[in-house]
Design an enzyme around this catalytic site. Sequence first.
Site, PDB file in Angstrom:
ATOM      1  N   HIS A 154       0.819  -1.227   0.000  1.00 14.24           N
ATOM      2  CA  HIS A 154       0.000   0.000   0.000  1.00 14.24           C
ATOM      3  C   HIS A 154       0.847   1.269   0.000  1.00 14.24           C
ATOM      4  O   HIS A 154       0.297   2.365  -0.171  1.00 14.24           O
ATOM      5  CB  HIS A 154      -0.925   0.019   1.212  1.00 14.24           C
ATOM      6  CG  HIS A 154      -1.991  -1.029   1.193  1.00 14.24           C
ATOM      7  ND1 HIS A 154      -2.895  -1.160   0.160  1.00 14.24           N
ATOM      8  CD2 HIS A 154      -2.302  -2.005   2.082  1.00 14.24           C
ATOM      9  CE1 HIS A 154      -3.721  -2.164   0.421  1.00 14.24           C
ATOM     10  NE2 HIS A 154      -3.371  -2.699   1.574  1.00 14.24           N
ATOM     11  N   ASP A 190      -3.029 -10.331  -2.532  1.00 17.40           N
ATOM     12  CA  ASP A 190      -3.539  -9.933  -1.230  1.00 17.40           C
ATOM     13  C   ASP A 190      -5.027  -9.600  -1.384  1.00 17.40           C
ATOM     14  O   ASP A 190      -5.473  -9.244  -2.482  1.00 17.40           O
ATOM     15  CB  ASP A 190      -2.758  -8.706  -0.753  1.00 17.40           C
ATOM     16  CG  ASP A 190      -3.087  -8.270   0.655  1.00 17.40           C
ATOM     17  OD1 ASP A 190      -2.305  -8.588   1.565  1.00 17.40           O
ATOM     18  OD2 ASP A 190      -4.116  -7.592   0.846  1.00 17.40           O
ATOM     19  N   HIS A 192      -6.525  -7.026  -0.393  1.00 14.75           N
ATOM     20  CA  HIS A 192      -6.637  -5.605  -0.695  1.00 14.75           C
ATOM     21  C   HIS A 192      -5.717  -5.225  -1.855  1.00 14.75           C
ATOM     22  O   HIS A 192      -4.598  -5.710  -1.959  1.00 14.75           O
ATOM     23  CB  HIS A 192      -6.280  -4.769   0.533  1.00 14.75           C
ATOM     24  CG  HIS A 192      -7.087  -5.118   1.745  1.00 14.75           C
ATOM     25  ND1 HIS A 192      -6.622  -6.002   2.712  1.00 14.75           N
ATOM     26  CD2 HIS A 192      -8.321  -4.728   2.136  1.00 14.75           C
ATOM     27  CE1 HIS A 192      -7.548  -6.116   3.654  1.00 14.75           C
ATOM     28  NE2 HIS A 192      -8.585  -5.369   3.333  1.00 14.75           N
ATOM     29  N   ASP A 279      -4.683 -12.735   3.839  1.00 18.41           N
ATOM     30  CA  ASP A 279      -5.988 -12.213   4.245  1.00 18.41           C
ATOM     31  C   ASP A 279      -7.104 -12.589   3.272  1.00 18.41           C
ATOM     32  O   ASP A 279      -8.256 -12.172   3.456  1.00 18.41           O
ATOM     33  CB  ASP A 279      -5.939 -10.696   4.453  1.00 18.41           C
ATOM     34  CG  ASP A 279      -5.281  -9.944   3.322  1.00 18.41           C
ATOM     35  OD1 ASP A 279      -4.861 -10.578   2.335  1.00 18.41           O
ATOM     36  OD2 ASP A 279      -5.164  -8.709   3.424  1.00 18.41           O
TER      37      ASP A 279
END
Length: 334
Positions: A154, A190, A192, A279
Amino acid sequence: MRTFHSPLQRRHAPEKELHNGAFVPFAEHPGRIDAILEALGPAEAPRDHGEEPILRIHPRAYVDFLKSAFGEWRAAGRPGDAGAYVWPVVGRRPLTLDRVDARLGQYSYDASTPIAEGTWEGSYWSVQSALSGLDAVLGGEAAAFALCRPPGHHAGADYMGGYCYLNAAAVAAEVAIAAGRRRVAILDIDYHHGNGTQDIFLDRGDVFFASIHADPKTDYPFYWGHADERGIGAGEGATLNLPLPRGTAFPAFETALERALTAIAGFDAELLVCSFGADTFVGDPISFFALETADYAPIARRIAGLGLPTLVVMEGGYAVEALGANVRSVLSGF
C-alpha cells in the site's frame, strides 16, 4: 525454499489504529511473525543492502520523514504513536512544511498507519529481507520467501497507508531491473489492492503489475484497483486489475488467477515478484474472501508453472491462528 527475516522487524509495534469509527488494537502486530516462524522454522538473517535500493523508489524527503517523525511527535509533547488527522485531498503538491502534524498528512492517506518508535527500523529491515530473497533468486534459485513485516504494497513512492511504509516488492522489482532483468512482473494476491505498487509503476512499460483483490467499490483502499485502471503513458496496458466480490472462493479466484498468469506470460517477464497476502483466507477478521488453507498450495503451483524465478513477499493476513499454516501451504506449492 529459503526464508529471510530479521528480528529487528519486530520493533515496529504501534499500539492502536482507527478502524470503523473506534481506536482498536493494531491488527498488524508482531505476533504475525511468531505464527509464521513457528510454522516454517528459523529464517535466515538478511544482508544489509543500505538505503540506496530504497531510494530508487522512495524520495529522500519521504525516507527522512519516516526516520524522524516519531521523535518529532514526542518532542512536540504528544503521547502515543504519531498519526495524521488532516490530508491534502485536493491540490496535493510538494510543500515545505515545518510541523510534524502537517507532514504526517502530506505523506499518508489513512488513519490506520501510525508511526511508532521502531517503525523506521522495522520497515528498513523488511526491505532488506526482500532484497536478500532477491539475491537468492538472482543467484539462480527458483524461488525465495521474504517474511516482510510491516508489509509494503500500500506504500507509494512518497506515502504510507494500509499498515505499509516502504514498498519492499517495488524496491525488489526495481533492483532486479538494475541487475539486468529486462522485464519484471509483480503479481499481487492480497485481499486488498496493492495501490502503492500500482502507483509506483503506473507509467512504466518494463514492470507489469497484476492484482487480484476485493472489489474497491466495497473494500479498502476504495480509490484504486478498479478494472479500468490499465496504466498510463509508456505503462498503458501494463496494469491489470481483477477485482472480485466478497465471498469469492477458490473456483472464481482460480479463474482470475489464470487471467493474470496468461497476461504475465504474454508480457515476457524475466522475473516474478509475488506479493502474497493470507488475508484472502475465509477466517480473516478484516477481509471477506473464502479461500481455505488447502487452496494456497494449488494457487502457488499455478504461479510456479510460469517457470519464472520468483520472489515471494509477505503482505497481509490477520487470522493469526491460521497464518502459519496458510503461509506454509503457499510455500509448499512453490
